[in-house]
Scaffold this motif. Structure first.
Motif, PDB file in Angstrom:
ATOM      1  N   HIS A 155      28.880  45.057  37.446  1.00 41.52           N
ATOM      2  CA  HIS A 155      28.850  44.300  36.196  1.00 41.52           C
ATOM      3  C   HIS A 155      30.249  44.253  35.565  1.00 41.52           C
ATOM      4  O   HIS A 155      30.701  43.204  35.086  1.00 41.52           O
ATOM      5  N   ILE A 156      30.938  45.391  35.601  1.00 43.78           N
ATOM      6  CA  ILE A 156      32.291  45.438  35.011  1.00 43.78           C
ATOM      7  C   ILE A 156      33.240  44.529  35.794  1.00 43.78           C
ATOM      8  O   ILE A 156      34.056  43.800  35.210  1.00 43.78           O
ATOM      9  N   ALA A 157      33.119  44.552  37.124  1.00 47.42           N
ATOM     10  CA  ALA A 157      33.954  43.663  37.943  1.00 47.42           C
ATOM     11  C   ALA A 157      33.728  42.208  37.539  1.00 47.42           C
ATOM     12  O   ALA A 157      34.680  41.425  37.406  1.00 47.42           O
ATOM     13  N   GLU A 158      32.475  41.887  37.311  1.00 46.63           N
ATOM     14  CA  GLU A 158      32.107  40.501  36.983  1.00 46.63           C
ATOM     15  C   GLU A 158      32.641  40.140  35.587  1.00 46.63           C
ATOM     16  O   GLU A 158      33.181  39.042  35.383  1.00 46.63           O
ATOM     17  N   VAL A 159      32.529  41.059  34.641  1.00 43.11           N
ATOM     18  CA  VAL A 159      33.068  40.811  33.287  1.00 43.11           C
ATOM     19  C   VAL A 159      34.578  40.595  33.350  1.00 43.11           C
ATOM     20  O   VAL A 159      35.123  39.706  32.685  1.00 43.11           O
ATOM     21  N   GLY A 160      35.249  41.401  34.164  1.00 43.75           N
ATOM     22  CA  GLY A 160      36.692  41.251  34.296  1.00 43.75           C
ATOM     23  C   GLY A 160      37.093  39.866  34.777  1.00 43.75           C
ATOM     24  O   GLY A 160      37.995  39.235  34.232  1.00 43.75           O
ATOM     25  N   LEU A 161      36.393  39.405  35.805  1.00 42.25           N
ATOM     26  CA  LEU A 161      36.707  38.078  36.356  1.00 42.25           C
ATOM     27  C   LEU A 161      36.341  36.973  35.365  1.00 42.25           C
ATOM     28  O   LEU A 161      37.115  36.044  35.143  1.00 42.25           O
ATOM     29  N   ARG A 162      35.158  37.080  34.750  1.00 37.71           N
ATOM     30  CA  ARG A 162      34.671  36.019  33.865  1.00 37.71           C
ATOM     31  C   ARG A 162      35.523  35.918  32.596  1.00 37.71           C
ATOM     32  O   ARG A 162      35.884  34.833  32.156  1.00 37.71           O
ATOM     33  N   GLN A 163      35.883  37.084  32.043  1.00 34.59           N
ATOM     34  CA  GLN A 163      36.620  37.064  30.779  1.00 34.59           C
ATOM     35  C   GLN A 163      38.123  37.157  30.980  1.00 34.59           C
ATOM     36  O   GLN A 163      38.872  37.271  30.017  1.00 34.59           O
ATOM     37  N   ASN A 164      38.543  37.163  32.250  1.00 32.95           N
ATOM     38  CA  ASN A 164      39.976  37.223  32.542  1.00 32.95           C
ATOM     39  C   ASN A 164      40.631  38.442  31.897  1.00 32.95           C
ATOM     40  O   ASN A 164      41.687  38.348  31.272  1.00 32.95           O
ATOM     41  N   LEU A 165      39.980  39.599  32.073  1.00 39.45           N
ATOM     42  CA  LEU A 165      40.488  40.836  31.475  1.00 39.45           C
ATOM     43  C   LEU A 165      41.044  41.753  32.553  1.00 39.45           C
ATOM     44  O   LEU A 165      40.447  41.873  33.634  1.00 39.45           O
ATOM     45  N   PRO A 166      42.163  42.417  32.282  1.00 41.37           N
ATOM     46  CA  PRO A 166      42.648  43.421  33.236  1.00 41.37           C
ATOM     47  C   PRO A 166      41.648  44.573  33.344  1.00 41.37           C
ATOM     48  O   PRO A 166      40.895  44.842  32.405  1.00 41.37           O
ATOM     49  N   ILE A 167      41.673  45.211  34.490  1.00 39.63           N
ATOM     50  CA  ILE A 167      40.828  46.391  34.726  1.00 39.63           C
ATOM     51  C   ILE A 167      41.727  47.531  35.180  1.00 39.63           C
ATOM     52  O   ILE A 167      42.533  47.353  36.100  1.00 39.63           O
ATOM     53  N   GLN A 168      41.600  48.674  34.511  1.00 39.63           N
ATOM     54  CA  GLN A 168      42.309  49.862  35.005  1.00 39.63           C
ATOM     55  C   GLN A 168      41.271  50.905  35.399  1.00 39.63           C
ATOM     56  O   GLN A 168      40.373  51.217  34.625  1.00 39.63           O
ATOM     57  N   ILE A 169      41.415  51.456  36.590  1.00 39.20           N
ATOM     58  CA  ILE A 169      40.428  52.401  37.114  1.00 39.20           C
ATOM     59  C   ILE A 169      41.130  53.509  37.900  1.00 39.20           C
ATOM     60  O   ILE A 169      42.104  53.256  38.608  1.00 39.20           O
ATOM     61  N   HIS A 170      40.648  54.754  37.732  1.00 42.26           N
ATOM     62  CA  HIS A 170      41.099  55.857  38.595  1.00 42.26           C
ATOM     63  C   HIS A 170      40.518  55.613  39.982  1.00 42.26           C
ATOM     64  O   HIS A 170      39.287  55.576  40.135  1.00 42.26           O
ATOM     65  N   LEU A 171      41.344  55.484  40.989  1.00 43.48           N
ATOM     66  CA  LEU A 171      40.850  55.118  42.318  1.00 43.48           C
ATOM     67  C   LEU A 171      41.497  56.020  43.373  1.00 43.48           C
ATOM     68  O   LEU A 171      42.720  56.110  43.444  1.00 43.48           O
ATOM     69  N   HIS A 172      40.668  56.678  44.139  1.00 46.73           N
ATOM     70  CA  HIS A 172      41.149  57.568  45.201  1.00 46.73           C
ATOM     71  C   HIS A 172      42.160  58.572  44.644  1.00 46.73           C
ATOM     72  O   HIS A 172      43.262  58.702  45.159  1.00 46.73           O
ATOM     73  N   GLU A 173      41.731  59.305  43.616  1.00 41.69           N
ATOM     74  CA  GLU A 173      42.619  60.326  43.044  1.00 41.69           C
ATOM     75  C   GLU A 173      42.707  61.543  43.962  1.00 41.69           C
ATOM     76  O   GLU A 173      43.760  62.140  44.098  1.00 41.69           O
ATOM     77  N   THR A 174      41.574  61.908  44.569  1.00 40.96           N
ATOM     78  CA  THR A 174      41.554  63.106  45.420  1.00 40.96           C
ATOM     79  C   THR A 174      40.859  62.813  46.753  1.00 40.96           C
ATOM     80  O   THR A 174      40.065  61.868  46.863  1.00 40.96           O
ATOM     81  N   ALA A 175      41.126  63.661  47.719  1.00 37.78           N
ATOM     82  CA  ALA A 175      40.460  63.552  49.024  1.00 37.78           C
ATOM     83  C   ALA A 175      38.957  63.758  48.866  1.00 37.78           C
ATOM     84  O   ALA A 175      38.142  63.121  49.548  1.00 37.78           O
TER      85      ALA A 175
END
Lengths: 438, 438
Positions: free
Chosen positions: B203-223
């Protein structure tokens, strides 16, 4: 009521002995060059009357830091030849530059700049390895900083010596001059295994043992050095040093980025001291010294900045932070290399490496008054949950308010006091404008 | 002769565009919030008359730095829970502490402390991810710093939101309030893959695309995060994000210490932006982001301090230095990660990551006057062979004399100018004395 020269009181005193103590509302009483008592401020003020009383209200007082490996005058080459591979850096930049600028003025001014920078960042003792050590000694004695001068011994002729024998003659003459000096000591500084003949290295080992002199040597700085040694002589430099008596508690092995298990055992069994220069090793892509394994084996590990040409700073607090971060990373363990352990490494670790642990490295009655105060009101250090973390992971090197060596304030209220190092910025800029080699 | 509000002249101007330019004796002309011209000082003074002329005689002028990942208010937890393994650090220290102290005052004061520290170290734009983002916005607007507020979206109830939907509602309301603001923007801040349900993340991915909003996410921080993902859903979070439209030039992937070759290709092909937080990754023993491989694949890499609880500083110059040293070490190449490249990463890299490259990140006519001056007379930066090296490997974060955001001086002669952040040390100490949770 006993009299003394100076009482320093602070909300926090971290004496390092005992290792993890954080004493609140304590004072240090100093007489001449020496600490005579440490205790609760109320008790000290009841028992001692002092000519001076420095009342610090938002500071941590701790032993001065010990920068166990530096090439001080290279501050004047800071920033030259950045981002070059090691071989090009040495052959195309550093050596030609040194050849172009080497003289008394360069060594004197460069050492003054280094000492000024170290004092401002809380270093009270350093070990130097550079050409014209007689000039380095003059600077240290003039300013009043504690130092070990490991005079450089290299096979080939250079600006200071025509041969290894010539370097030994000159260095031992300097040792004779300074042998009763309390602040400045001389050590043997064989540059490395590969820059001396086999016979010369053996001779230096023998001189160290016979004359009871410390030896500081670059050892296993790079993988290439180790590979070359195996190829040319069928053993590593650590193994060679073990054979010729150049391991032991009087030997300071600098860098040590490549250490096999058998070599680690040799180092530990002989009580050889290890000097870790984390920033320089990263910047020159030399590797990483396995400090956790060494410490677990009981080896004394100390910290060095190396020269400013490969750092570019001479801030030992920054090295302590880097040592902690790298050990956590390398060991995949956030609990490794605690702030307490790194503070020990930066103080008593250095003192033990240099054989000065009876004189400096901790705040204890009878030791020299080598101590510093760090202002904890700086925004980057607030709030104060943990004074050890504030020192190691805050930016303590930029918050040093006072630096005392042997009871003399060389930095007071953040300002250098010795006359010879005021106006340094202008003198360095003038030197650079005139002598600028590139 | 055109009129303008301010001319800043300096011996060195590093505009970052073009990337490696070092301009000597240049000036920047500013009108209102905007840079209107850059040129030789003689030319600028002939063509522009200014109300104010700041003549800097021993400084480097450059774009303000961009701290692309922070949890600002955590400055008030700096130094709590040191040297713990990650799990204990979060579960035994940080989360209980946050629960104990979280309120408007904590977020306001902690953010003020963070912004003050960042401005003093030369940061003019930062990205935040923290609870009560409405309070963070107030602080930023009051002080006048540029910011992206990535409001935190987490499945579980917390001090700010009762659910992911509630966080989205509140965050999008804040976005509506701020959508015409020039300084402060809102972004979506899904905390991580594992702290949201599959449906919520989609849902957040979709909101980002629809509203043209940047997304910041912690991704692959640890093994561990990657291993857990493979076990629970048979793919990594990068792969999952690719499937649901959460990669792209609007997505800022923070940490990325574990990246397979296939994942690197996904990141590069989608033009996803990567935020490297080197100190925090080392301190929490999370690993190392392969910045050289990412950059070689054309990925925009930016720098972040992360929160002060895992750093403990918010000095982006220190992160740039760390990024350079680690890249040289990891690549076993002293020529990697040059000072020029790291300056780009700390400025334009950050601007591109945040989608702000048309506004900030370099000194160009038409861009906002977000710029800083660094005093190169500090002893640790002398002599000056190379201004890029002085900034990245010297201690520039402690030598910032002026910080301008949108043409306003927020630091002048090394002092903070905004009223609301004077006397901060005392206010932080008072908060700590009263609220001190441990």
């Amino acid at each position: 009521m006993k009299s003394c020269d100076l009482i320093i009181s602070a909300p926090w005193v971290l004496p390092v002995a005992p290792e993890n103590a954080a004493l609140s509302e304590h004072s240090v009483a100093i007489s001449g060059e020496t600490i005579i008592a440490i205790g609760l401020t109320d008790d000290i003020l009841q028992n001692y009357s002092a000519a001076d009383h420095l009342k610090l209200t938002h500071h941590i007082v701790l032993p001065g830091l010990i920068n166990t490996h530096c090439h001080s005058a290279m501050t004047l080459l800071r920033g030259a030849g950045e981002d070059q591979p090691l071989k090009a850096w040495l052959e195309e930049t550093i050596w030609p530059l040194e050849a172009a600028v080497m003289n008394d003025e360069y060594v004197t001014l460069g050492t003054q700049l280094a000492v000024a920078e170290m004092l401002l960042c809380g270093t009270t003792t350093f070990s130097d390895m550079y050409f014209l050590p007689e000039k380095v000694a003059e600077v240290c004695l003039d300013i009043g900083i504690r130092a070990q001068l490991s005079f450089p011994i290299i096979e080939f002729a250079n600006a200071w010596s025509s041969s290894a024998d010539d370097a030994l003659d000159k260095g031992l003459a300097l040792h004779d001059q300074l042998k009763d000096n309390k602040l400045v000591h001389v050590a043997l500084g064989p540059h490395s295994g590969y820059s001396l003949s086999a016979a010369e290295l053996e001779h230096i080992a023998e001189v160290g043992l016979r004359q009871n002199l410390p030896i500081q040597i670059h050892l296993h700085e790079t993988a290439q050095e180790v590979a070359d040694a195996h190829q040319s002589m069928g053993q590593s430099w650590i193994e060679r040093c073990a054979e010729i008596g150049m391991l032991g508690s009087h030997v300071q092995a600098v860098h040590m980025t490549q250490v096999s298990e058998a070599e680690l055992k040799l180092i530990a069994d002989t009580d050889t001291r290890v000097v870790h220069c984390p920033t320089s090793n990263l910047k020159l892509a030399s590797g990483y010294c396995p400090t956790t394994a060494l410490r677990e084996a009981g080896v004394t590990v100390a910290l060095g900045t190396d020269g400013a040409a490969s750092n570019n700073r001479l801030n030992l607090f920054a090295e302590a932070r880097m040592a902690s971060l790298l050990a956590k990373h390398a060991g995949q363990n956030a609990a490794a290399a605690t702030a307490q352990e790194m503070l020990y490494m930066a103080t008593m670790g250095g003192a033990r490496a240099l054989g000065m642990e009876s004189v400096t490295g901790s705040l204890e009655a009878g030791k020299a008054a080598d101590l510093i105060a760090v202002d904890i009101n700086s925004l980057g250090m607030l709030p104060m949950y943990n004074p050890f973390a504030a020192l190691i992971h805050g930016d303590a090197g930029n918050a040093v308010s006072h630096t005392y060596v042997a009871g003399r304030a060389l930095v007071a209220d953040g300002q250098l006091t010795p006359d010879s190092i005021t106006n340094l910025a202008q003198r360095v800029q003038s030197w650079h404008a005139v002598r600028r080699p590139i």
